[in-house]
Design an enzyme around this catalytic site. Sequence first.
Site, PDB file in Angstrom:
ATOM      1  CB  ILE A 116     106.635  33.999  -4.414  1.00 30.31           C
ATOM      2  CG1 ILE A 116     106.243  35.161  -5.339  1.00 30.31           C
ATOM      3  CG2 ILE A 116     105.646  32.854  -4.583  1.00 30.31           C
ATOM      4  CD1 ILE A 116     106.221  34.813  -6.821  1.00 30.31           C
ATOM      5  N   GLY A 137     113.051  34.559  -1.425  1.00 30.61           N
ATOM      6  CA  GLY A 137     112.310  35.708  -1.954  1.00 30.61           C
ATOM      7  C   GLY A 137     110.909  35.849  -1.376  1.00 30.61           C
ATOM      8  CG  ASP A 157      97.238  35.056 -15.041  1.00 30.09           C
ATOM      9  OD1 ASP A 157      97.471  36.236 -14.754  1.00 30.09           O
ATOM     10  OD2 ASP A 157      98.129  34.235 -15.314  1.00 30.09           O
ATOM     11  CG  HIS A 208     101.720  35.132 -16.077  1.00 31.38           C
ATOM     12  ND1 HIS A 208     100.585  35.373 -15.334  1.00 31.38           N
ATOM     13  CD2 HIS A 208     102.719  35.777 -15.432  1.00 31.38           C
ATOM     14  CE1 HIS A 208     100.894  36.116 -14.288  1.00 31.38           C
ATOM     15  NE2 HIS A 208     102.187  36.383 -14.326  1.00 31.38           N
TER      16      HIS A 208
HETATM   17  P1  NAD Z   1     111.929  38.214  -5.187  1.00 34.09           P
HETATM   18  O1  NAD Z   1     112.872  39.163  -5.841  1.00 34.09           O
HETATM   19  O2  NAD Z   1     111.358  38.567  -3.868  1.00 34.09           O
HETATM   20  O3  NAD Z   1     112.649  36.809  -5.025  1.00 34.09           O
HETATM   21  C1  NAD Z   1     113.340  36.230  -6.074  1.00 34.09           C
HETATM   22  C2  NAD Z   1     114.459  35.417  -5.434  1.00 34.09           C
HETATM   23  O4  NAD Z   1     115.075  34.671  -6.468  1.00 34.09           O
HETATM   24  C3  NAD Z   1     115.530  36.282  -4.794  1.00 34.09           C
HETATM   25  O5  NAD Z   1     115.686  35.899  -3.434  1.00 34.09           O
HETATM   26  C4  NAD Z   1     116.780  35.985  -5.616  1.00 34.09           C
HETATM   27  O6  NAD Z   1     117.958  35.953  -4.821  1.00 34.09           O
HETATM   28  C5  NAD Z   1     116.436  34.604  -6.151  1.00 34.09           C
HETATM   29  N1  NAD Z   1     117.135  34.225  -7.372  1.00 34.09           N
HETATM   30  C6  NAD Z   1     117.434  34.987  -8.437  1.00 34.09           C
HETATM   31  N2  NAD Z   1     118.093  34.250  -9.338  1.00 34.09           N
HETATM   32  C7  NAD Z   1     118.206  33.005  -8.853  1.00 34.09           C
HETATM   33  C8  NAD Z   1     118.794  31.810  -9.314  1.00 34.09           C
HETATM   34  N3  NAD Z   1     119.411  31.751 -10.492  1.00 34.09           N
HETATM   35  N4  NAD Z   1     118.703  30.702  -8.539  1.00 34.09           N
HETATM   36  C9  NAD Z   1     118.091  30.737  -7.350  1.00 34.09           C
HETATM   37  N5  NAD Z   1     117.526  31.854  -6.854  1.00 34.09           N
HETATM   38  C10 NAD Z   1     117.584  32.967  -7.595  1.00 34.09           C
HETATM   39  O7  NAD Z   1     110.792  37.875  -6.266  1.00 34.09           O
HETATM   40  P2  NAD Z   1     109.365  37.224  -5.998  1.00 34.09           P
HETATM   41  O8  NAD Z   1     108.407  38.324  -5.668  1.00 34.09           O
HETATM   42  O9  NAD Z   1     109.489  36.064  -5.090  1.00 34.09           O
HETATM   43  O10 NAD Z   1     108.989  36.769  -7.494  1.00 34.09           O
HETATM   44  C11 NAD Z   1     109.707  35.721  -8.120  1.00 34.09           C
HETATM   45  C12 NAD Z   1     109.346  35.676  -9.595  1.00 34.09           C
HETATM   46  O11 NAD Z   1     107.967  35.336  -9.766  1.00 34.09           O
HETATM   47  C13 NAD Z   1     109.503  36.998 -10.358  1.00 34.09           C
HETATM   48  O12 NAD Z   1     110.021  36.715 -11.648  1.00 34.09           O
HETATM   49  C14 NAD Z   1     108.076  37.520 -10.502  1.00 34.09           C
HETATM   50  O13 NAD Z   1     107.946  38.374 -11.607  1.00 34.09           O
HETATM   51  C15 NAD Z   1     107.361  36.220 -10.713  1.00 34.09           C
HETATM   52  N6  NAD Z   1     105.914  36.210 -10.483  1.00 34.09           N
HETATM   53  C16 NAD Z   1     105.177  35.410 -11.294  1.00 34.09           C
HETATM   54  C17 NAD Z   1     103.816  35.299 -11.088  1.00 34.09           C
HETATM   55  C18 NAD Z   1     102.983  34.394 -11.951  1.00 34.09           C
HETATM   56  O14 NAD Z   1     101.756  34.408 -11.813  1.00 34.09           O
HETATM   57  N7  NAD Z   1     103.535  33.599 -12.867  1.00 34.09           N
HETATM   58  C19 NAD Z   1     103.211  36.012 -10.043  1.00 34.09           C
HETATM   59  C20 NAD Z   1     103.985  36.809  -9.229  1.00 34.09           C
HETATM   60  C21 NAD Z   1     105.360  36.897  -9.444  1.00 34.09           C
HETATM   61  C1  LMR Z   2     101.669  38.975 -11.519  1.00 32.18           C
HETATM   62  O1  LMR Z   2     100.913  38.601 -12.405  1.00 32.18           O
HETATM   63  O2  LMR Z   2     101.274  39.470 -10.447  1.00 32.18           O
HETATM   64  C2  LMR Z   2     103.138  38.777 -11.699  1.00 32.18           C
HETATM   65  O3  LMR Z   2     103.415  38.095 -12.873  1.00 32.18           O
HETATM   66  C3  LMR Z   2     103.903  39.998 -11.523  1.00 32.18           C
HETATM   67  C4  LMR Z   2     104.081  40.744 -12.790  1.00 32.18           C
HETATM   68  O4  LMR Z   2     105.230  40.976 -13.115  1.00 32.18           O
HETATM   69  O5  LMR Z   2     103.089  41.089 -13.419  1.00 32.18           O
END
Ligand code: NAD
Ligand code: LMR
Length: 367
Positions: free
Chosen positions: A16, A14, A159, A187
Amino acid sequence: MKRPVRIAITGAAGSISNSLLFRIAAGDMFGPDQPVILQLIERPEAMPALHGMAMELEDCAFPLLHTVRLHDNAEAGFKNVHYAILLGARPRGPGMERKDLLSANAEIFSRQGRALNDHANHDVKVVVVGNPANTNALIASRNAPDLSPSQFTAMSRLDHNRTKGMLANHTGCNPTDIRRVAVWGNHSATQYPDLRHAETFGMPVFPSLDLNWVENDFIPRVQKRGAEVIAARGQSSAASAANAVIDHMRDWALGTPPGDFTSMCIVSDGSYGVAKGIVFSFPVCCRYGRYQIVQNLAMDEASLKRLKTTEAELLEEKAAVDHLLPKETEEAHNNLSIRLRSGAVRYAEEDNDDDSPATVLRTDRVM
Ligand code: NAD
Ligand code: LMR
């Protein structure tokens, strides 16, 4: 050179991960003398894309990258890992709230909690990034009866860094001149980015800030920054999230800088009157591979009110996933005592699986 550590990453194909893997392999997470074995986990349909990323990793010829393995299931992917970074989840799209993702992602994290319990190193450190991160971390932890709840964290470091970045921009100082900012709670848009204990150049900064800016500009901006980025980019933060994962794991493993603290979502032990048994962001210090909540920060009425708001949201999320929280782990999560302990030295165990089809890159060098 140290012996390699094993790091599992879910959602490894994905967005990140695309910013994260290369920095881990370059040594940004655990330092320039720490080789790494990457155990990358994806859904079966994303395995071709994951192969492409493994090729790119090989093409970087990183000296610290010992082995890369690709897995389409968590059980094999978590085998013997010392660190687990759980990114894999469905991300939020425009107009969606994190709570909307709760049921979509909850099943994933109960399975992953069980898989960590059964297959990871017994001292594994876990960070959940996939949203809603706090409650997903709780689900994973509650499904891992043989691990300590203190091994499961969720990420509020993005954050925390946003808080520092915006304060630096507002005051005109460098982020490295800022210390003691804190993020409390979920979060989500209820989080409380707290400047009341913050220092610039070693001096309290709060008295010099305009309260109107803090309350009506700064706090809502940090709370809604994720949504602001999604609206601008059409997808959620990726590079800044990867950077925050690096910071979170590095500080947890190697320690927070003297005189400063960071923010991590951890299972609450009741500090600051926060309900026990939810995963809540607290200011923490890290030493010897362990974290400890910073105690005795003065909290005024406005701050305590904000803590209650974000606590209420987390309790509501917890109630919504109650069916995924096994009763056998309830007691351990409600009576937690978080202490600093001397960290165990963790090395990759002898492992004879390196010739398995999952191994796509093996350097075989003597470290
Ligand atoms: P993305 O959609 O680009 O990538 C997610 C990947 O996870 C995909 O490639 C998908 O195939 C894979 N996936 C889904 N289910 C899975 C499983 N059961 N096992 C293994 N892989 C699996 O998303 P992203 O932009 O990389 O974001 C990932 C997550 O992080 C999202 O939930 C997003 O909301 C979250 N996020 C959190 C924060 C934070 O500060 N906590 C910040 C940004 C994004
Ligand atoms: C963020 O804080 O950028 C991520 O958690 C993405 C979201 O869903 O807000």
